[in-house]
Motif scaffolding. Sequence first.
Motif, short mmCIF file in Angstrom:
data_model
loop_
_atom_site.label_atom_id
_atom_site.label_comp_id
_atom_site.label_asym_id
_atom_site.label_seq_id
_atom_site.Cartn_x
_atom_site.Cartn_y
_atom_site.Cartn_z
N SER A 28 6.34 25.98 29.47
CA SER A 28 6.76 27.00 28.82
C SER A 28 5.78 27.24 27.60
O SER A 28 4.94 26.57 27.42
CB SER A 28 8.42 26.73 28.24
OG SER A 28 8.33 25.89 27.35
N GLU A 148 14.07 28.48 28.24
CA GLU A 148 13.05 28.96 28.98
C GLU A 148 12.64 27.61 29.99
O GLU A 148 12.65 27.84 31.31
CB GLU A 148 11.55 29.27 28.50
CG GLU A 148 10.47 29.68 29.18
CD GLU A 148 9.21 30.11 28.65
OE1 GLU A 148 8.14 30.22 29.20
OE2 GLU A 148 9.40 30.45 27.48
N THR A 151 15.36 27.67 32.87
CA THR A 151 14.98 28.25 33.75
C THR A 151 14.04 27.63 34.91
O THR A 151 14.22 27.84 36.26
CB THR A 151 14.43 29.60 33.49
OG1 THR A 151 13.13 29.59 32.94
CG2 THR A 151 15.37 30.36 32.46
#
Length: 224
Positions: A28, A148, A151
């Motif tokens: 990320s 993030e 996910t």
Amino acid sequence: MAASISRLDPRLLGENPNASGSSPVARSRGPMLAAMFACMYFGGLRPAEATGLRQKDCHLPTGWGLLTLEKTRPQSNKRFTDSGQAHDERGLKHRDVKQTRTVPIPPELVAILHEHITTFGVGEDGRLFRTRTGGVISGSAYAKVWQEARTYALTPDQAASPLAGRPYDLRHAAVSLWLNAGVHAPEAAERAGHGIDVMLRVHAKCIDSQREVANRRILDALAA
């Protein structure tokens, strides 16, 4: 929930402590934060404690290491801080200003911190975790990176659930893991910087689950 977080954390932080670059956090926008999140899970640090961690606070030999926590960087409205900044440097929560807390850390976190320091160095004030300009990472910034990372590591249904919803959940998972592993509540409380009363209240289910383990130990002692 804490048990589920414990099972999922290796995927969030990287299975191999020497390969954090392959972890969802590192993929990320916040590669520097992978080790900060690891401190919350493996060491049970509060986010403000991890944010204030300095190189001199870290004893990182081969095997188990030790963090000596002294400063925190809690985030507040600038109007309510002494410095006029969003992050005042303060002492530890629930302790006198000059008190410290020592936290043993497992070899996994020792390796992660070694790699982090090698890769990113430290700030002018010795802090391990900081922005590109050397500032303090805000709570909203690391929370966004965490969302993030979720996910990448979780299924869509899991990502939509409260599971590991906040970075602070890593600390809860750490304390729950210690208690479920049989660490005595006073020792776990000392490592986490909790009062015993808070430990008993927040993690009551983990402590209750140790009844069968305690019964077996008593039987073994009686049979000896």
